[in-house]
Design a protein around this motif. Structure first.
Motif, PDB file in Angstrom:
ATOM      1  N   MET A 140      15.684  10.691  14.344  1.00  0.00           N
ATOM      2  CA  MET A 140      15.269   8.923  13.491  1.00  0.00           C
ATOM      3  C   MET A 140      14.164   9.075  13.540  1.00  0.00           C
ATOM      4  O   MET A 140      13.599   9.234  14.084  1.00  0.00           O
ATOM      5  N   ASP A 141      13.685   9.317  12.149  1.00  0.00           N
ATOM      6  CA  ASP A 141      12.582   9.345  11.748  1.00  0.00           C
ATOM      7  C   ASP A 141      12.153   7.773  11.262  1.00  0.00           C
ATOM      8  O   ASP A 141      12.711   7.485   9.899  1.00  0.00           O
ATOM      9  N   THR A 142      12.092   6.840  11.517  1.00  0.00           N
ATOM     10  CA  THR A 142      12.139   5.566  12.090  1.00  0.00           C
ATOM     11  C   THR A 142      10.659   4.859  11.284  1.00  0.00           C
ATOM     12  O   THR A 142       9.526   4.769  11.717  1.00  0.00           O
ATOM     13  N   TRP A 143      11.011   4.690   9.747  1.00  0.00           N
ATOM     14  CA  TRP A 143       9.610   4.057   9.838  1.00  0.00           C
ATOM     15  C   TRP A 143       9.657   1.974   9.682  1.00  0.00           C
ATOM     16  O   TRP A 143      11.061   1.476   9.195  1.00  0.00           O
ATOM     17  N   TRP A 144       8.744   1.672   9.812  1.00  0.00           N
ATOM     18  CA  TRP A 144       8.154   0.126  10.122  1.00  0.00           C
ATOM     19  C   TRP A 144       7.120  -0.609  10.493  1.00  0.00           C
ATOM     20  O   TRP A 144       6.093   0.615  10.183  1.00  0.00           O
ATOM     21  N   GLN A 145       6.904  -1.621  10.544  1.00  0.00           N
ATOM     22  CA  GLN A 145       5.211  -1.973  11.302  1.00  0.00           C
ATOM     23  C   GLN A 145       5.698  -2.857  11.961  1.00  0.00           C
ATOM     24  O   GLN A 145       6.932  -3.578  12.046  1.00  0.00           O
ATOM     25  N   THR A 146       5.181  -3.716  12.253  1.00  0.00           N
ATOM     26  CA  THR A 146       4.761  -4.795  13.605  1.00  0.00           C
ATOM     27  C   THR A 146       5.363  -6.140  12.749  1.00  0.00           C
ATOM     28  O   THR A 146       6.092  -6.628  13.221  1.00  0.00           O
ATOM     29  N   GLU A 147       4.791  -6.234  11.220  1.00  0.00           N
ATOM     30  CA  GLU A 147       4.982  -6.766  10.432  1.00  0.00           C
ATOM     31  C   GLU A 147       6.961  -7.239  10.315  1.00  0.00           C
ATOM     32  O   GLU A 147       7.545  -7.990   9.934  1.00  0.00           O
ATOM     33  N   GLY A 199       2.226  -2.301   1.799  1.00  0.00           N
ATOM     34  CA  GLY A 199       0.896  -1.278   2.570  1.00  0.00           C
ATOM     35  C   GLY A 199       0.389   0.135   2.709  1.00  0.00           C
ATOM     36  O   GLY A 199      -0.689   0.819   2.567  1.00  0.00           O
ATOM     37  N   ASP A 200       2.173   1.031   2.221  1.00  0.00           N
ATOM     38  CA  ASP A 200       2.067   2.360   2.618  1.00  0.00           C
ATOM     39  C   ASP A 200       2.626   3.118   0.984  1.00  0.00           C
ATOM     40  O   ASP A 200       3.125   1.569   0.233  1.00  0.00           O
ATOM     41  N   ALA A 201       2.054   4.321   1.049  1.00  0.00           N
ATOM     42  CA  ALA A 201       1.715   5.008  -0.869  1.00  0.00           C
ATOM     43  C   ALA A 201       3.463   5.604   0.240  1.00  0.00           C
ATOM     44  O   ALA A 201       3.294   5.935   1.510  1.00  0.00           O
ATOM     45  N   GLY A 254       1.318   7.588   4.160  1.00  0.00           N
ATOM     46  CA  GLY A 254       0.053   7.149   5.118  1.00  0.00           C
ATOM     47  C   GLY A 254       0.320   6.132   4.314  1.00  0.00           C
ATOM     48  O   GLY A 254       0.916   6.025   3.554  1.00  0.00           O
ATOM     49  N   ARG A 255      -1.220   5.239   4.658  1.00  0.00           N
ATOM     50  CA  ARG A 255      -1.876   3.682   4.273  1.00  0.00           C
ATOM     51  C   ARG A 255      -1.710   4.137   2.896  1.00  0.00           C
ATOM     52  O   ARG A 255      -2.314   5.170   2.465  1.00  0.00           O
ATOM     53  N   ALA A 256      -1.759   3.289   2.185  1.00  0.00           N
ATOM     54  CA  ALA A 256      -1.896   2.962   0.813  1.00  0.00           C
ATOM     55  C   ALA A 256      -3.572   3.474   0.382  1.00  0.00           C
ATOM     56  O   ALA A 256      -4.104   4.312  -0.995  1.00  0.00           O
TER      57      ALA A 256
END
Ligand code: WTA
Length: 633
Positions: free
Chosen positions: A412-419, A500-502, A515-517
């Motif tokens: 499970m490649d989970t994409w997310w952020q603190t936000e 903020g991600d590309a 990665g980050r934009a």
């Protein structure tokens, strides 16, 4: 550009038939993954269904109130996350179940049942009340990975206080800034902790910070080691002595579902850290639902989220979500390769861990040590794996899948952020996987990839990842700074949350984060993710890790420059530089050919393990490096 769409891993039958999500779908007559996503486009319906799985003191009148960019979820409800994480289990068999299997770096093991955790939380909640901490007050927690860390968080939440956890690897300076911004009344720390066999003086760091923190009235100190520390009379008290005095019963305060649960500071583009604000109700719903359905938590599972509680991953998936689900979790205090590279695999084998959730950086570190370390241990208890924190390069994905998961466990490649509070783009265990892609947005989540004008980017072309709908566990604001919240996340294109991600969306609707934009280069008019170049390089047999930055070029705009650490036994040479340049060129295309390659013994990383490309770039360009409070070394 490779998307590796040809490489598809179908979900094992057992997940299609018996996973939590399959059962959920069956109950509602939903027949497949695509249909699930389609039905959940009615996201208010979907999240209300998820919210019904938790216990509410008073139900909500309205699922969502959306005054862009400010959301309120489960409006009018009365709730407390601790009632869900602890209290309600006291009436079921979960009471005697182990909540945490804790292992210290020196090797002690403690098993905390839900009841023990509940009683100690009650004592600490009473101790905080005695110190005058009331609903809405802030408490800064500066603790290592010891059971008192989740207990301190739960104790705050129980009485409606707001916790602000500061990662124990942060310096006194970073601690000070965060205490000042939060205006905390109490700080909870330990006398010391262990890291790679050495004691780290947390109390001394706290004392140093305290010289400029007038809001702090008391410091509670956990006796973690035998080290003596100076205790300031009237201000400092020992945790064990304070807890001993208190009753192990404490009422949980019924709160508005939008009451603040915590703030957690994260770096932005400026030097000042942002206090990300999460609230009780929506955060509980988002985290519990995603853990239950993505990691398929069942009663018998032993779940190991190998992050630090000082980061959002630990807040959500070591503390709140596993406890709400009544799960058993592993909590390990120390370094993964201490004293030997197989420390993790030893724990995993002994405790028969069924689900492991870690980061690509950790996986690549284990790759660098070599598969023989994991091979010494029986890892057959594992049934599911997870990854978080950065794009996982297909090479690391396959290594993880084969050498840790025994070619059996979906990742499970989970994409997310603190936000975001919880996973937003991630497979479910019924999703066909493509190594390197976090697959599709979870049910109820709408993610798109847009170009610089905010219009959907063409399929297969890079752009910016944005979110189009609110979700329950989204940040509500930046602490004390709603203007910055608006500016930072919602001002670029109307109605779209800027991650903020590309990213790139492929022809199957799979999302590939790059990665980050700000780490995307434009080489002669072509978009190139630094992560792509790195991914290509780490696929080379000599390379352990790679960090790519863009350096200005007269004609082409940006050109990639890379920094490399080699695998043990490999030697840097001119011939290898040439070979690697050619390698990248053939892997991605001539535009990606690095202009320069530098070998390093190690790469600068944040304490959470992300490579600090910004620092490398500043060095390369001879510029100011800016805020480096998160640098590990
Ligand atoms: C990155 C960590 C690709 C991304 C939970 C995001 C990822 C940032 C992934 C947030 C993933 C996290 N694939 N990139 N699976 N997970 N990221 O706030 O750039 O520490 O914006 O939260 O990490 O980092 P944060």
């Amino acid at each position: 550009m490779t998307t590796a769409t040809e490489e598809l891993y179908q979900p094992p039958k057992v997940f299609l038939e018996q996973s939590n999500i399959s059962n959920w779908m069956r109950q509602r007559g939903i027949t497949g993954y695509d249909q699930l996503l389609e039905r959940a486009r009615n996201y208010e319906w979907y999240w209300a269904e998820m919210a019904k799985e938790l216990a509410w003191f008073k139900p909500w009148d309205k699922t969502l109130e959306w005054k862009l960019p400010f959301s309120k979820w489960f409006v009018g409800a009365q709730f407390n996350i601790v009632h869900n994480a602890l209290d309600r289990h006291m009436k079921t068999s979960t009471k005697n179940k182990v909540a945490y299997i804790w292992e210290s770096e020196p090797g002690e093991v403690e098993r905390w049942t839900y009841e023990q955790l509940w009683r100690e939380t009650n004592r600490m909640a009473n101790a905080l009340k005695r110190l005058g901490v009331a609903k809405g007050d802030r408490v800064t927690i500066y603790l290592p990975m010891i059971p008192q860390l989740p207990i301190a968080m739960l104790a705050c939440a129980k009485i409606g206080a707001v916790h602000s956890v500061v990662f124990s690897g942060f310096s006194s300076l970073a601690l000070k800034d965060r205490i000042i911004d939060a205006e905390s009344k109490v700080v909870i720390t330990a006398n010391a902790t262990f890291r790679r066999g050495k004691a780290v003086a947390l109390k001394a760091n706290t004392d140093a910070a305290m010289t400029e923190c007038p809001s702090v009235k008391n410091v509670i100190v956990v006796r973690r080691t035998q080290d003596a520390v100076t205790m300031q009379p009237g201000r400092d008290l020992w945790w064990d002595e304070a807890a001993k005095k208190e009753s192990d019963q404490c009422d949980t305060v019924a709160l508005d579902s939008e009451a603040i649960l915590f703030t957690l500071y994260t770096s932005g583009t400026t030097g000042k850290p942002k206090g990300i604000v999460h609230v009780h109700g929506g955060y509980a719903v988002g985290t519990a639902a995603t853990l239950k359905y993505v990691f398929d938590i069942k009663d018998k599972d032993i779940f190991w989220c190998a992050a630090d509680i000082g980061w959002i991953t630990g807040h959500s998936y070591i503390v709140y979500a596993p406890l709400m689900l009544g799960a058993t979790s592993i909590m390990y205090e120390g370094a993964p390769d201490w004293p030997e590279p197989d420390r993790w695999w030893k724990i995993l084998e002994r405790e028969k861990v069924t689900i492991l959730y870690t980061s690509p950086t950790a996986i690549r570190m284990h790759m660098k040590y070599g598969q023989q370390w994991a091979a010494k241990h029986n890892l057959s208890s594992l049934r599911l794996l997870g990854s978080v924190g950065e794009p996982i390069n297909p090479e690391a994905w396959r290594w993880y899948y084969e050498h840790i998961g025994g070619n059996r466990c979906p990742i499970m490649d989970t994409w997310w952020q603190t936000e975001t509070g919880c996973f937003l783009v991630s497979p479910l265990p019924i999703t066909p996987l493509k190594p390197g892609s976090a697959t599709k947005p979870l049910p109820g989540i709408d993610v798109d990839v847009v170009d610089s004008s905010g219009k959907p980017a063409p399929i297969g072309e890079g752009g910016f990842a944005v979110l189009k709908n609110p979700w329950p566990s989204m940040l509500r604001t930046i602490y004390k700074d709603p203007e910055r919240y608006k500016q930072n996340y919602w001002s670029r294109w109307p109605g779209l949350y800027l991650t903020g991600d590309a990213a790139m969306k492929d022809e199957d609707g799979y999302i590939w984060f790059r990665g980050r934009a700000d780490e995307v280069l434009n080489v002669a008019g072509h978009r190139l993710g630094t992560a792509e170049v790195e991914s290509a390089l780490v696929a080379h047999p000599a390379v352990a890790e790679a960090a790519c930055i863009g350096v200005p070029h007269e004609v082409k705009g940006d050109v990639p420059k890379v920094y490399i650490t080699l695998k043990i036994g490999q030697q840097p040479s001119e011939a290898l530089v040439e070979e690697l340049k050619k390698w990248v060129s053939t892997q991605i295309g001539p535009i990606a050919r690095p202009e320069a390659i530098e070998f390093r013994d190690k790469l600068p990383k944040t304490r959470s393990g992300k490579i600090m490309r910004r620092l490398l770039k500043a060095q390369a360009l001879g510029k100011e490096v800016g805020d480096i409070s998160t640098l590990e070394d």
